[in-house]
Design an enzyme around this catalytic site. Structure first.
Site, PDB file in Angstrom:
ATOM      1  CE  LYS B  67      -2.103   2.071   3.556  1.00  0.00           C
ATOM      2  NZ  LYS B  67      -3.091   2.415   4.577  1.00  0.00           N
ATOM      3  NE  ARG B 111      -5.859   0.341   6.927  1.00  0.00           N
ATOM      4  CZ  ARG B 111      -5.076   1.043   7.725  1.00  0.00           C
ATOM      5  NH1 ARG B 111      -5.560   1.628   8.816  1.00  0.00           N
ATOM      6  NH2 ARG B 111      -3.796   1.204   7.452  1.00  0.00           N
ATOM      7  CD  GLN B 139     -11.758   6.917   9.588  1.00  0.00           C
ATOM      8  OE1 GLN B 139     -12.452   6.173  10.263  1.00  0.00           O
ATOM      9  NE2 GLN B 139     -11.450   6.632   8.330  1.00  0.00           N
ATOM     10  N   GLY B 224      -7.723   8.374  16.199  1.00  0.00           N
ATOM     11  CA  GLY B 224      -7.058   9.567  15.695  1.00  0.00           C
ATOM     12  C   GLY B 224      -5.542   9.571  15.833  1.00  0.00           C
ATOM     13  CB  ALA B 225      -3.294   8.961  18.682  1.00  0.00           C
ATOM     14  CG  ASP B 226      -2.166   9.314  12.468  1.00  0.00           C
ATOM     15  OD1 ASP B 226      -1.716  10.245  13.139  1.00  0.00           O
ATOM     16  OD2 ASP B 226      -2.669   9.462  11.347  1.00  0.00           O
ATOM     17  CE  LYS B 230      -1.217  13.612  14.172  1.00  0.00           C
ATOM     18  NZ  LYS B 230      -1.773  13.119  12.907  1.00  0.00           N
TER      19      LYS B 230
END
Lengths: 321, 321
Positions: B67, B111, B139, B224-226, B230
């Site tokens: 990806k 996903r 999201q 949210g925290a990626d 964050k």
């Protein structure tokens, strides 16, 4: 998004454009003007297969590459080639997909051929003609064709030597069919002693080329060793060489011909990046007596460069039609 | 090789097929039956862009995914979307390219939506209806639609809360347009106190949800925290929760909501993989008083699973035509 299959890529491929792009990539790599993150590996034990994903970008060029190369070694029994793969190009200014080059590995073979040819041309003695190629596989063909194409003004004389004499004859006949001057040899020692440039293209795990066979002035380009444990050149030959050149020191010292050189007293910082020789930052061969060795393990930025060269050649072709 | 653009992918997409595939991927990941090498990163400072390449394979499935996700944050000024990308599928038995899904990032959004919905369904109290979604971006929509689609037998009541009330109204109207029950809230504390399930979807760098707002029985899904820095949930809330669930502990503890939990006395081995709850290996929520938190940072095997689900749904569609 441009979508080209193998034959479409071959149709628009321009070797000189690609060679220039790859030279630029070597120089950029040596000067640190590239991105080349670690290679991603996936293994498929049940299917006897693996996949390598390489990503690379030469700063200032319009696109970066994601190259996928698969090897599934039971494929031939199913009537399929064991190698497959493609190069994906993305814009380095917008992130948009630019092209998918479904080359089935051909561009990798070609960039390896061109990389070897660039090194051989840069490091062989002035006016060399006698080139020994050890190994009779795909890279035997690619190295010979690319090197002759990069030195069009001088007819080279290729000698092909491999463990299987019949395969050497087949490779030789193919090269002759392309108009190259080629013959075969069965005595590797004699052929090495006679050669000015030696190109090794085998997956050997034991050294093939011994130190005492290599006469002063010889240049050796090694493109076979691409994973730990492979070795085409005797360790004492590497230790004694006057100049060691590589595409990426980290790779050559990890899994290339120079992996054992440090144990023999060579220092890692003695290994010169090919790009520094191509740019003139390092003088390269000093005289016609030096023994020089270039070990090439392959760079993702070569993949980026050759992919952009395909798109450039295609655009030129389209605009001239 | 199958080549589908975004609208073609959306046309043949089957949410239930994809949800099942992603559940299987979570279980396989928890049980160690996957390959998910480190993510490759390229940065393009001059263009304010970056690229992440993720590769993944669920053992026993027919394909693996590569990806590519790009983010070029100056694109909107050029009239282009900032995000782009595609999923490439290869056969895990022959290495041949199977498909290029030029989804422009839509499959990643989906996903992520399905992953959150699977976690919320698995960990919310029995019969929950009241769902608070914090954040009004993509999201917000994906989480609401996916969660309602996975619980078709029960009409959920969504509350949308964000810093920008107008954006919350827009999101709410869109969800209502899809037939979902939705309203907005401006008081995050009151909305959190009233909710049975809280889904946080923001890029917040300061905790939004405070410990004292979260009533017994609440489940929180944080998507949210990626990246490091964050944080959507107060550290003491994470420290006090009865059950901590994640998709991949290494990621949650590195750059997810649980990154600070160890400092607060939680042990890394207290964090349960979502796959173990989905498989029944871990019982999940013990009663209707527990506070549970699922932190999802995203898995490459979700990308593999959803891509295979697209191909499966497409095959089903083709064979039924």
């Amino acid at each position: 998004m441009i979508d080209l299959n193998k034959s479409q890529i071959q149709d628009c491929f321009d070797l000189q454009t690609a060679a220039r792009a790859i030279e630029n990539a070597y120089i950029a790599s040596a000067e640190g003007r590239v991105q080349a993150p670690p290679v991603t590996y996936l293994g498929f034990e049940d299917a006897n297969g693996d996949c390598h994903v390489k990503t690379g970008h030469v700063q200032g060029t319009e696109g970066f590459v994601i190259k996928v190369a698969t090897g599934f070694y039971d494929n031939p029994a199913k009537g399929l080639p064991s190698s497959n793969g493609l190069n994906l190009m993305f814009s380095a200014t917008t992130g948009a997909p630019l092209a998918i080059l479904r080359d089935e590995g051909w561009l990798t073979d070609m960039r390896t051929g061109l990389g070897g040819a660039i090194a051989s041309r840069a490091l062989g003695v002035d006016g060399f003609k006698g080139v020994l190629i050890v190994g009779t596989g795909l890279q035997c063909r690619f190295q010979a064709r690319c090197l002759q194409a990069l030195i069009p003004e001088r007819k080279l004389s290729f000698t092909i030597c491999g463990r299987d004499a019949a395969k050497a004859e087949t490779a030789c006949a193919e090269l002759q069919g392309d108009g190259l001057s080629a013959n075969t040899a069965t005595d590797l020692e004699a052929a090495t002693r006679a050669a000015q440039v030696v190109i090794t293209t085998t997956p050997a795990k034991m050294p093939l080329i011994q130190r005492e066979w290599v006469t002063p002035g010889t240049h050796i380009t090694a493109v076979g060793a691409d994973s730990p444990g492979k070795q085409e050149l005797a360790t004492d030959l590497v230790a004694a060489a006057d100049l060691l050149v590589c595409d990426l020191a980290a790779q050559s010292l990890h899994h290339g011909e120079f992996a054992r050189a440090e144990a023999e007293g060579r220092r890692a910082d003695e290994v010169i990046a090919l790009g520094h020789i191509l740019s003139g930052a390092h003088p390269g061969r000093a005289d016609n007596k030096q023994i020089t060795i270039a070990d090439l393990t392959g760079l993702a930025v070569q993949d980026a460069a050759i992919s952009l060269a395909v798109l450039e050649a295609r655009n030129t072709e389209h605009s001239s039609n």
